[in-house]
Design an enzyme around this catalytic site. Structure first.
Site, PDB file in Angstrom:
ATOM      1  N   LYS A  13      12.839  42.933  40.919  1.00  0.00           N
ATOM      2  CA  LYS A  13      12.516  41.494  40.940  1.00  0.00           C
ATOM      3  C   LYS A  13      11.098  41.234  41.441  1.00  0.00           C
ATOM      4  O   LYS A  13      10.360  40.481  40.852  1.00  0.00           O
ATOM      5  CB  LYS A  13      13.428  40.731  41.922  1.00  0.00           C
ATOM      6  CG  LYS A  13      14.843  40.573  41.533  1.00  0.00           C
ATOM      7  CD  LYS A  13      15.570  39.657  42.516  1.00  0.00           C
ATOM      8  CE  LYS A  13      15.452  40.049  43.973  1.00  0.00           C
ATOM      9  NZ  LYS A  13      16.119  41.290  44.368  1.00  0.00           N
ATOM     10  N   ARG A  88      20.003  33.314  47.438  1.00  0.00           N
ATOM     11  CA  ARG A  88      20.829  34.515  47.558  1.00  0.00           C
ATOM     12  C   ARG A  88      22.264  34.165  47.925  1.00  0.00           C
ATOM     13  O   ARG A  88      23.095  35.056  48.052  1.00  0.00           O
ATOM     14  CB  ARG A  88      20.262  35.396  48.666  1.00  0.00           C
ATOM     15  CG  ARG A  88      19.461  36.601  48.166  1.00  0.00           C
ATOM     16  CD  ARG A  88      18.843  37.226  49.387  1.00  0.00           C
ATOM     17  NE  ARG A  88      18.549  38.607  49.282  1.00  0.00           N
ATOM     18  CZ  ARG A  88      17.333  39.108  49.191  1.00  0.00           C
ATOM     19  NH1 ARG A  88      16.302  38.307  49.067  1.00  0.00           N
ATOM     20  NH2 ARG A  88      17.138  40.405  49.207  1.00  0.00           N
ATOM     21  N   ARG A 127      11.371  54.208  47.702  1.00  0.00           N
ATOM     22  CA  ARG A 127      10.421  53.089  47.621  1.00  0.00           C
ATOM     23  C   ARG A 127       9.447  53.057  48.803  1.00  0.00           C
ATOM     24  O   ARG A 127       9.845  53.196  49.949  1.00  0.00           O
ATOM     25  CB  ARG A 127      11.218  51.783  47.579  1.00  0.00           C
ATOM     26  CG  ARG A 127      10.344  50.565  47.453  1.00  0.00           C
ATOM     27  CD  ARG A 127      11.115  49.410  46.934  1.00  0.00           C
ATOM     28  NE  ARG A 127      11.925  48.780  47.968  1.00  0.00           N
ATOM     29  CZ  ARG A 127      12.518  47.600  47.803  1.00  0.00           C
ATOM     30  NH1 ARG A 127      12.417  46.972  46.651  1.00  0.00           N
ATOM     31  NH2 ARG A 127      13.232  47.080  48.771  1.00  0.00           N
ATOM     32  N   ARG A 160       9.850  50.593  54.011  1.00  0.00           N
ATOM     33  CA  ARG A 160      10.449  49.469  54.726  1.00  0.00           C
ATOM     34  C   ARG A 160      11.584  49.963  55.622  1.00  0.00           C
ATOM     35  O   ARG A 160      12.386  50.788  55.190  1.00  0.00           O
ATOM     36  CB  ARG A 160      11.003  48.457  53.716  1.00  0.00           C
ATOM     37  CG  ARG A 160       9.964  47.486  53.240  1.00  0.00           C
ATOM     38  CD  ARG A 160      10.444  46.612  52.121  1.00  0.00           C
ATOM     39  NE  ARG A 160      11.778  46.067  52.299  1.00  0.00           N
ATOM     40  CZ  ARG A 160      12.328  45.174  51.476  1.00  0.00           C
ATOM     41  NH1 ARG A 160      11.646  44.739  50.438  1.00  0.00           N
ATOM     42  NH2 ARG A 160      13.538  44.724  51.663  1.00  0.00           N
ATOM     43  N   ARG A 171      22.802  46.376  52.316  1.00  0.00           N
ATOM     44  CA  ARG A 171      22.145  45.347  51.495  1.00  0.00           C
ATOM     45  C   ARG A 171      22.834  45.210  50.142  1.00  0.00           C
ATOM     46  O   ARG A 171      22.977  44.114  49.610  1.00  0.00           O
ATOM     47  CB  ARG A 171      20.665  45.679  51.322  1.00  0.00           C
ATOM     48  CG  ARG A 171      19.883  45.428  52.612  1.00  0.00           C
ATOM     49  CD  ARG A 171      18.517  46.065  52.574  1.00  0.00           C
ATOM     50  NE  ARG A 171      17.670  45.514  51.546  1.00  0.00           N
ATOM     51  CZ  ARG A 171      16.694  46.186  50.934  1.00  0.00           C
ATOM     52  NH1 ARG A 171      16.457  47.449  51.255  1.00  0.00           N
ATOM     53  NH2 ARG A 171      15.962  45.620  50.029  1.00  0.00           N
TER      54      ARG A 171
END
Ligand code: AMP
Length: 221
Positions: A13, A88, A127, A160, A171
């Site tokens: 996204k 969300r 990531r 992160r 998550r």
């Protein structure tokens, strides 16, 4: 034009919303980036948000909704926005609809980027993000030209804290419980555009632009 980008963490996204916003000349509002940005200034908002972010949970609706409503009231949002990572929850979606309606506006389209769960876990594990400009990299799929350095701005890359395996699992659990119901919410409103999120970043961007273009041609006819 007001567009929501919907999808699980790791669906792409953020990457897609940033480039499509430039392409369509829209403001890019990413709530995760706003919360991470607030952390640098140690504000009260930052302290409250950190508690939830570190655990992979959602920041409470009241805090998140207030932050977004203040942001969309700014003059630069007049011509349109791409929302990335917001809404969300159902409560956030309803608050957004209500706020836009008061301004005589509405969400035009919702781009739902669909990626398999196995692929999501794989992507989030590798990531790395630029500390300065938030550009995302993947150590296997899209590594930076110089290890540890951002191709765009030379900033330092970091992983992160909420991309650790345990937090990633939480998550994804939160996504399926709280956010996935929005697919149905926007589908019933006739606004959902589903786009396959697997393949190269360029391929997915092309798919999104073609889908949005077809939709706006459809609306004009
Ligand atoms: P993201 O960068 O979109 O993956 O968001 C990182 C984290 O910020 C999430 O795991 C949440 O803790 C928080 N967050 C971002 N957007 C929202 C939202 N719309 N509602 C609640 N929490 C959010």
């Amino acid at each position: 034009m007001y567009i929501v980008f919907l999808g699980a963490p790791g669906a792409g996204k953020g990457t897609q919303a940033a480039t499509v916003a430039v392409e369509l000349n829209l403001v890019h509002i990413a709530t995760g980036d706003m919360f991470r940005e607030a952390q640098k200034q140690e504000t009260e908002l930052a302290k409250q948000a950190r508690f939830y972010m570190e655990k992979g949970e959602l920041v409470p609706d009241e805090i998140t909704i207030q932050m977004v409503l203040e942001r969309i009231a700014a003059p630069d949002c007049e011509n349109g926005v791409i929302f990335d990572g917001f809404p969300r929850t159902l409560k956030q979606a309803e608050a957004l609809d209500e706020a836009l309606e008061k301004q005589g506006k509405m969400i035009d389209s919702v781009v739902y980027i669909k990626v398999s769960e196995a692929e999501l876990v794989e992507r989030l594990g590798g990531r790395w993000i630029c500390r300065q400009c938030q550009a995302p990299y993947h150590m296997v799929n899209s590594p930076p030209r110089t290890p540890g350095k951002c191709d765009r701005c030379g900033g330092e890359l970091y992983q992160r804290p909420d991309d650790t395996p345990e937090t990633v699992r939480e998550r994804l659990r939160v996504y399926f419980a709280e956010t996935a119901p929005l697919i149905d919410y926007y589908n019933r409103a006739g606004k959902l555009l589903e786009v396959g999120g697997e393949g190269s970043v360029d391929d997915v961007r092309e798919r999104i632009l073609v889908t949005l273009d077809k939709e706006s041609v459809g609306q004009r006819e």
